[in-house]
Design an enzyme around this catalytic site. Sequence first.
Site, PDB file in Angstrom:
ATOM      1  N   GLU A  96       0.966  -1.218   0.117  1.00 10.94           N
ATOM      2  CA  GLU A  96      -0.178   0.009  -0.079  1.00 10.94           C
ATOM      3  C   GLU A  96       0.938   1.362  -0.135  1.00 10.94           C
ATOM      4  O   GLU A  96       1.866   1.396   0.709  1.00 10.94           O
ATOM      5  CB  GLU A  96      -0.967  -0.178   1.234  1.00 10.94           C
ATOM      6  CG  GLU A  96      -1.942   1.049   1.455  1.00 10.94           C
ATOM      7  CD  GLU A  96      -2.217   1.346   3.092  1.00 10.94           C
ATOM      8  OE1 GLU A  96      -1.595   0.726   3.873  1.00 10.94           O
ATOM      9  OE2 GLU A  96      -3.352   1.777   2.807  1.00 10.94           O
ATOM     10  N   LYS A 108      -9.546   2.179  -1.878  1.00  9.93           N
ATOM     11  CA  LYS A 108      -9.766   1.612  -0.531  1.00  9.93           C
ATOM     12  C   LYS A 108     -11.118   1.890   0.179  1.00  9.93           C
ATOM     13  O   LYS A 108     -11.451   3.026   0.240  1.00  9.93           O
ATOM     14  CB  LYS A 108      -8.479   2.054   0.381  1.00  9.93           C
ATOM     15  CG  LYS A 108      -8.724   1.212   1.829  1.00  9.93           C
ATOM     16  CD  LYS A 108      -7.165   1.840   2.521  1.00  9.93           C
ATOM     17  CE  LYS A 108      -6.904   1.384   3.769  1.00  9.93           C
ATOM     18  NZ  LYS A 108      -5.943   1.874   4.451  1.00  9.93           N
ATOM     19  N   CYS A 120      -4.759  -2.942   3.123  1.00  7.77           N
ATOM     20  CA  CYS A 120      -4.499  -2.830   4.563  1.00  7.77           C
ATOM     21  C   CYS A 120      -5.623  -2.786   5.807  1.00  7.77           C
ATOM     22  O   CYS A 120      -6.203  -3.915   6.051  1.00  7.77           O
ATOM     23  CB  CYS A 120      -3.890  -1.609   4.703  1.00  7.77           C
ATOM     24  SG  CYS A 120      -2.770  -1.271   6.028  1.00  7.77           S
TER      25      CYS A 120
HETATM   26  O1  AKG Z   1      -5.591  -1.621  11.115  1.00 11.45           O
HETATM   27  C1  AKG Z   1      -4.347  -1.105  11.592  1.00 11.45           C
HETATM   28  O2  AKG Z   1      -3.860  -1.691  12.381  1.00 11.45           O
HETATM   29  C2  AKG Z   1      -3.431  -0.682  10.390  1.00 11.45           C
HETATM   30  C3  AKG Z   1      -4.014  -0.086   9.296  1.00 11.45           C
HETATM   31  C4  AKG Z   1      -3.189   0.708   8.615  1.00 11.45           C
HETATM   32  O3  AKG Z   1      -2.179   0.946   9.021  1.00 11.45           O
HETATM   33  C5  AKG Z   1      -3.884   1.263   7.192  1.00 11.45           C
HETATM   34  O4  AKG Z   1      -4.835   0.929   6.811  1.00 11.45           O
HETATM   35  O5  AKG Z   1      -3.011   2.087   6.702  1.00 11.45           O
END
Ligand code: AKG
Length: 269
Positions: free
Chosen positions: A40, A111, A146
């Site tokens: 990402e 996303k 993510c």
């Molecule tokens: O859910 C998490 O702990 C990390 C999510 C995250 O860093 C993101 O989506 O950029």
Amino acid sequence: MRASLMQIAVNEGETVQARRGRVASLVREQAGADLVVLPELWTTGAFAFEEFAAEAEPLRGPTYEVMAEAAVEAGVWLHAGSVPERDPDGTLYNTSLLFSPAGDLAASYRKIHRFGFDKGEAVLMGAGRAPVTVPLPATTLGVATCYDLRFPELFRALVETGAEVLVVPAGWPERRRAHWTLLARARAVENQAFVLACGTAGTHAGVPQAGHSIVVDPWGEVLAEAGAGEEVLTVDFDPAEVARTRERFPALKDRVLGLETPRRDAFQV
Ligand SMILES: O=C(O)CCC(=O)C(=O)O
């Protein structure tokens, strides 16, 4: 099927342009893989919030151009991770790009679940609305990004649309690494699907990244796991294992759809 997950180090001191060139060379070195996956927001770093607007690109921007070419040169399906995309209306999105070996854009995915609660991505970027699956010659991919990993209903929707390999680029922080591994395995087990989860390494904006990209099979077994640093994690797997697992242990067939709204039964003392 051979997949290479490229766990890119995103450190300050390397410009976005330099990193783009470096990553393109690394992609070209993956000739022989069927599918290459990047993390990402690897151009800016997922936590470099102040970079998002400055480095945002149109869908067919500099990262698109370089990655389409790299996919052709390597002859691979390339999930090029995500970029900060600027829509023509000015809204930013965290958008993944997936290229065919001919360099065509096979899919893009904005996303859906933005991370940060009341700050960071959650306020700087718009939310996607559309789950995306991508048919490949050997299997069907379902894509997520993510923080999406925490939302099982998205993955179930992907599976209901035919996904057998769930691809999750991420910029997951080290401090919640235990959740990353656990959730990747949970999404694989509950959906009886492969999970290919590719994170970043290094430290940017003061946030050490977890690394530990991971490939999990439909039974929840970890086929391969990276360490903390920059690494290319290559794994061979058989997508037909999804059908075999679902046949052998047909739990997915037992799901009950369209449940009633839960009752709030009063507890009688
Ligand atoms: O859910 C998490 O702990 C990390 C999510 C995250 O860093 C993101 O989506 O950029």
